[in-house]
Design a protein around this motif. Sequence first.
Motif, PDB file in Angstrom:
ATOM      1  N   PRO A 132       0.818  -1.219   0.000  1.00  0.00           N
ATOM      2  CA  PRO A 132       0.000   0.000   0.000  1.00  0.00           C
ATOM      3  C   PRO A 132       0.855   1.274   0.000  1.00  0.00           C
ATOM      4  O   PRO A 132       0.347   2.347  -0.309  1.00  0.00           O
ATOM      5  N   PHE A 133       2.162   1.145   0.349  1.00  0.00           N
ATOM      6  CA  PHE A 133       2.998   2.357   0.384  1.00  0.00           C
ATOM      7  C   PHE A 133       3.712   2.593  -0.929  1.00  0.00           C
ATOM      8  O   PHE A 133       3.626   3.655  -1.513  1.00  0.00           O
ATOM      9  N   CYS A 134       4.445   1.550  -1.414  1.00  0.00           N
ATOM     10  CA  CYS A 134       5.276   1.799  -2.586  1.00  0.00           C
ATOM     11  C   CYS A 134       4.689   1.201  -3.862  1.00  0.00           C
ATOM     12  O   CYS A 134       5.300   1.265  -4.915  1.00  0.00           O
ATOM     13  N   ARG A 135       3.513   0.589  -3.761  1.00  0.00           N
ATOM     14  CA  ARG A 135       2.834   0.017  -4.928  1.00  0.00           C
ATOM     15  C   ARG A 135       3.599  -1.139  -5.586  1.00  0.00           C
ATOM     16  O   ARG A 135       3.319  -1.492  -6.725  1.00  0.00           O
ATOM     17  N   HIS A 136       4.584  -1.674  -4.867  1.00  0.00           N
ATOM     18  CA  HIS A 136       5.328  -2.815  -5.401  1.00  0.00           C
ATOM     19  C   HIS A 136       4.424  -4.054  -5.426  1.00  0.00           C
ATOM     20  O   HIS A 136       3.648  -4.293  -4.500  1.00  0.00           O
ATOM     21  N   ILE A 137       4.501  -4.826  -6.521  1.00  0.00           N
ATOM     22  CA  ILE A 137       3.674  -6.034  -6.629  1.00  0.00           C
ATOM     23  C   ILE A 137       4.573  -7.261  -6.582  1.00  0.00           C
ATOM     24  O   ILE A 137       5.581  -7.332  -7.283  1.00  0.00           O
ATOM     25  N   PHE A 138       4.218  -8.215  -5.732  1.00  0.00           N
ATOM     26  CA  PHE A 138       5.011  -9.450  -5.639  1.00  0.00           C
ATOM     27  C   PHE A 138       4.069 -10.614  -5.324  1.00  0.00           C
ATOM     28  O   PHE A 138       2.932 -10.410  -4.909  1.00  0.00           O
ATOM     29  N   SER A 139       4.548 -11.831  -5.569  1.00  0.00           N
ATOM     30  CA  SER A 139       3.628 -12.952  -5.332  1.00  0.00           C
ATOM     31  C   SER A 139       4.160 -13.921  -4.281  1.00  0.00           C
ATOM     32  O   SER A 139       5.368 -14.036  -4.067  1.00  0.00           O
ATOM     33  N   VAL A 140       3.229 -14.556  -3.607  1.00  0.00           N
ATOM     34  CA  VAL A 140       3.566 -15.522  -2.552  1.00  0.00           C
ATOM     35  C   VAL A 140       2.897 -16.852  -2.882  1.00  0.00           C
ATOM     36  O   VAL A 140       1.683 -16.911  -3.076  1.00  0.00           O
ATOM     37  N   GLU A 141       3.705 -17.914  -2.966  1.00  0.00           N
ATOM     38  CA  GLU A 141       3.138 -19.223  -3.262  1.00  0.00           C
ATOM     39  C   GLU A 141       2.335 -19.731  -2.071  1.00  0.00           C
ATOM     40  O   GLU A 141       2.769 -19.599  -0.920  1.00  0.00           O
ATOM     41  N   GLN A 142       1.181 -20.313  -2.332  1.00  0.00           N
ATOM     42  CA  GLN A 142       0.318 -20.792  -1.246  1.00  0.00           C
ATOM     43  C   GLN A 142       0.386 -22.314  -1.178  1.00  0.00           C
ATOM     44  O   GLN A 142      -0.322 -23.018  -1.880  1.00  0.00           O
ATOM     45  N   THR A 143       1.270 -22.796  -0.319  1.00  0.00           N
ATOM     46  CA  THR A 143       1.419 -24.240  -0.248  1.00  0.00           C
ATOM     47  C   THR A 143       0.724 -24.823   0.974  1.00  0.00           C
ATOM     48  O   THR A 143       0.503 -26.012   1.066  1.00  0.00           O
ATOM     49  N   GLU A 144       0.398 -23.964   1.930  1.00  0.00           N
ATOM     50  CA  GLU A 144      -0.198 -24.450   3.173  1.00  0.00           C
ATOM     51  C   GLU A 144      -1.714 -24.482   3.061  1.00  0.00           C
ATOM     52  O   GLU A 144      -2.288 -23.963   2.115  1.00  0.00           O
ATOM     53  N   ARG A 145      -2.337 -25.072   4.066  1.00  0.00           N
ATOM     54  CA  ARG A 145      -3.796 -25.064   4.097  1.00  0.00           C
ATOM     55  C   ARG A 145      -4.314 -23.669   4.434  1.00  0.00           C
ATOM     56  O   ARG A 145      -5.337 -23.246   3.945  1.00  0.00           O
ATOM     57  N   ASN A 146      -3.592 -22.982   5.327  1.00  0.00           N
ATOM     58  CA  ASN A 146      -4.028 -21.634   5.687  1.00  0.00           C
ATOM     59  C   ASN A 146      -3.396 -20.613   4.757  1.00  0.00           C
ATOM     60  O   ASN A 146      -2.286 -20.796   4.282  1.00  0.00           O
ATOM     61  N   PHE A 147      -4.101 -19.513   4.539  1.00  0.00           N
ATOM     62  CA  PHE A 147      -3.643 -18.467   3.626  1.00  0.00           C
ATOM     63  C   PHE A 147      -2.391 -17.793   4.193  1.00  0.00           C
ATOM     64  O   PHE A 147      -2.368 -17.365   5.341  1.00  0.00           O
ATOM     65  N   LEU A 148      -1.338 -17.741   3.406  1.00  0.00           N
ATOM     66  CA  LEU A 148      -0.091 -17.111   3.853  1.00  0.00           C
ATOM     67  C   LEU A 148      -0.077 -15.652   3.430  1.00  0.00           C
ATOM     68  O   LEU A 148      -0.149 -15.347   2.242  1.00  0.00           O
ATOM     69  N   GLU A 149       0.037 -14.764   4.425  1.00  0.00           N
ATOM     70  CA  GLU A 149       0.106 -13.338   4.104  1.00  0.00           C
ATOM     71  C   GLU A 149       1.460 -12.797   4.536  1.00  0.00           C
ATOM     72  O   GLU A 149       1.912 -13.091   5.643  1.00  0.00           O
ATOM     73  N   PRO A 150       2.115 -12.017   3.676  1.00  0.00           N
ATOM     74  CA  PRO A 150       3.421 -11.476   4.058  1.00  0.00           C
ATOM     75  C   PRO A 150       3.248 -10.396   5.122  1.00  0.00           C
ATOM     76  O   PRO A 150       2.175  -9.800   5.241  1.00  0.00           O
ATOM     77  N   SER A 151       4.312 -10.169   5.918  1.00  0.00           N
ATOM     78  CA  SER A 151       4.202  -9.127   6.943  1.00  0.00           C
ATOM     79  C   SER A 151       5.049  -7.907   6.585  1.00  0.00           C
ATOM     80  O   SER A 151       4.902  -6.855   7.168  1.00  0.00           O
ATOM     81  N   GLU A 152       5.989  -8.085   5.645  1.00  0.00           N
ATOM     82  CA  GLU A 152       6.713  -6.887   5.202  1.00  0.00           C
ATOM     83  C   GLU A 152       6.966  -6.933   3.700  1.00  0.00           C
ATOM     84  O   GLU A 152       7.019  -8.000   3.102  1.00  0.00           O
ATOM     85  N   CYS A 153       7.097  -5.737   3.137  1.00  0.00           N
ATOM     86  CA  CYS A 153       7.347  -5.612   1.711  1.00  0.00           C
ATOM     87  C   CYS A 153       8.778  -6.077   1.442  1.00  0.00           C
ATOM     88  O   CYS A 153       9.692  -5.704   2.177  1.00  0.00           O
ATOM     89  N   PRO A 154       9.004  -6.933   0.434  1.00  0.00           N
ATOM     90  CA  PRO A 154      10.356  -7.420   0.187  1.00  0.00           C
ATOM     91  C   PRO A 154      11.303  -6.258  -0.105  1.00  0.00           C
ATOM     92  O   PRO A 154      10.965  -5.346  -0.864  1.00  0.00           O
TER      93      PRO A 154
END
Length: 691
Positions: A132-154
């Motif tokens: 939401p700050f720098c508009r950077h777009i990146f993807s996270v693979e979802q391998t777990e049962r629960n949704f994985l959300e990143p906590s910091e911008c890479p």
Amino acid sequence: MNTTDYLQESLEKFIKKYCWSEVIELSNAYPERRSLFVKFCDIDNYNPKLAGMLLEDPDVILPVVTMNLREMDIPTGVTLDNAYVRILKLPTQVRIRDIRSEDIGKLISIEGLVLKATEVRPRIVEAAFECPFCRHIFSVEQTERNFLEPSECPGEDGGCGRKVQKFILLQDKSKFVNAQMIRLQDSPEDLRGGELPQTIDANLENDLSGIVSPGDRINVVGVLRSYQQITKFARTCFFVVYLDGNSIEKRKEEFEEIRITEEDERRIAELKNQPGVYEKLISSIAPSIYGYAEIKEAILLQLFGGVSNMLPDGTKLRGNIHILLVGDPGIAKSNLLSHISKLAPRGLYAVGSSSSGVGLTAAAVRDPTDFGGGRWTLEAGALVLADKGIAAVDEFEKLRKGDKEKLHEALEQQSVTVSKAGINAKLNSRCALLAAANPKYGRFDLYQPLSKQIDMPPVLLSRFDLIFTMIDKPDKESDRNLAKHIISAHALGELTKNGESDETEDFEDFKAPIEPNLLRKYIAMGKRLNPKLTRAARKRFEEFYVGLRSLYDADNVVPVTARQLEALIRLGEARARTRLSPKVMIDDAERVIDLVNYCLKTVYVDPETGKLDVDWVTVGTTKTQRDRSRTIVEIVQELEKEYGNEVPVKEILDLAEEEGIEREKAEKAIDELKRDGICFSSSHNVVGFVR
Ligand code: ADP
Ligand code: MG
């Protein structure tokens, strides 16, 4: 060369050598078809070490071989960039009950019955996030049962590296697959000796999803995975296993499952030509239960079944024979049912009132547990699970309401339709039903129609080909025989427990003349035939049917409906199968008619007149009763002119007596009018019409 390179090269060579034509074929049908099917034995032939690695380390091998396929140069010019490699026919099957922690991470094959399946829903496999700050777009693979959300911008490649509360999920830049969960259970026929079936869940994705339904018998190859069980308060030390599906195959027809060797065929041919084989077959049904020759004969015919047919206009005629046993408590109904469910190749024992939540047919519910994850789930009941087999349903009178409505379709069309929310399904229930019911008021009452005694809509009863009433009437001789029988059964049980099973003559009764294994094979042989009615048999059935129909024509009673004619034909075909004959002969017809007559006499005879009346069962009243209540109604109408809405009961009874209706029966008829909501009593001894 390092291992990955070696693997890559080796697997590429394998595909080119063993599956090249399939790859070309797939590229022509791509992307509608997306799976390349590979037989395990081909890999084993090519390189046994590689095959071994596939079983031990599927998560290493499968991605490499899939990558190979996706990057392959194919002469058709198509790139199979989203294709899958699916492995079929592993050398061994793991039974669900035998799955252990050592199997986690391995490729295994499981055979089972699909109990329930969720609807197919998209599952996110690669989530695209925007900072939401720098508009950077990146993807996270979802391998777990629960949704994985990143906590910091890479921090690297263009991100700002800030800690962020909530990233924006970009759905159109994310990747999804179709996903479905199913629950598998050990097939009942693979369980012997009182083992309880166990279950395992399987996750099916992409083109594997949406192709199996509850009630199917399938073989799933997949990687066994686990996830940590979490309670409301904490993570536990226990893990739940599930199968990550790689391939599915539906199982073959039911009676091909029974292997018949040449030696078996010889024994069966020998048996078939023995005199009295039919009687031997009958007494091989539940030999520990005394008596009930007719019922056992009917059950024998049910095991063989009639021929199911498709009429030229597309109407299906069922071949399965449904039987209902109604009777006093404690006369071995439940015993008989559990016997048959074990004897029949696809037998299943269920209780009408079972608390499992699905009942006998099928149900769609929203499933909030781990299994469904909030999706709608379709769950199969006994009649669907017993598809192509026999469902033995005890305590049939305790059916739940929803089931009663769905049973019509299940029994006659042999399918169950469910359409609710996200689920539209037609499940097969091509089984024969053997049901047992206890009368509502404990004991059987000859003067009450069956449908009232077991609280069953009369139309539903008309779905049964044969209905037997079992009445516990004291009778010195048969009581003595029964007592002897039960006592020696217990004695035999004691002997075998102590290992002294040398059977003396006393125990001849309990030995089935044809042992269950051979009987099953004999039945399987019979089921391969599709007997046709001979002209003589056809004539005999016709005569019998027309005879029954015309019996009481004068009184305007319709004693028998066309359903009974179909039942006759089915039974005749089954009887021809017991002789392993492709023809229904006059003998078969006679024997079957005897059996039907036996039922008609015990069930369909109006106890007041002694006349045959199918309405007694199927509509719930007889003509005599209907006439009587009509007369009473007329009398009340007449008396109303004088008394208004409070007609004295005594007056009614007097007039009824003049019409030739006994006071007691007239009283009963008034009670019935009240019960049916036609009349009511504002106070004792008076009646009026409900307005
Ligand atoms: P139901 O389901 O009809 O109420 P059960 O199947 O529970 O009855 O049988 C009650 C008991 O009576 C069983 O232990 C059974 O062995 C015995 N029994 C009753 N009638 C017979 C019979 N004809 N032959 C053998 N056992 C019988
Ligand atoms: Mg019982």
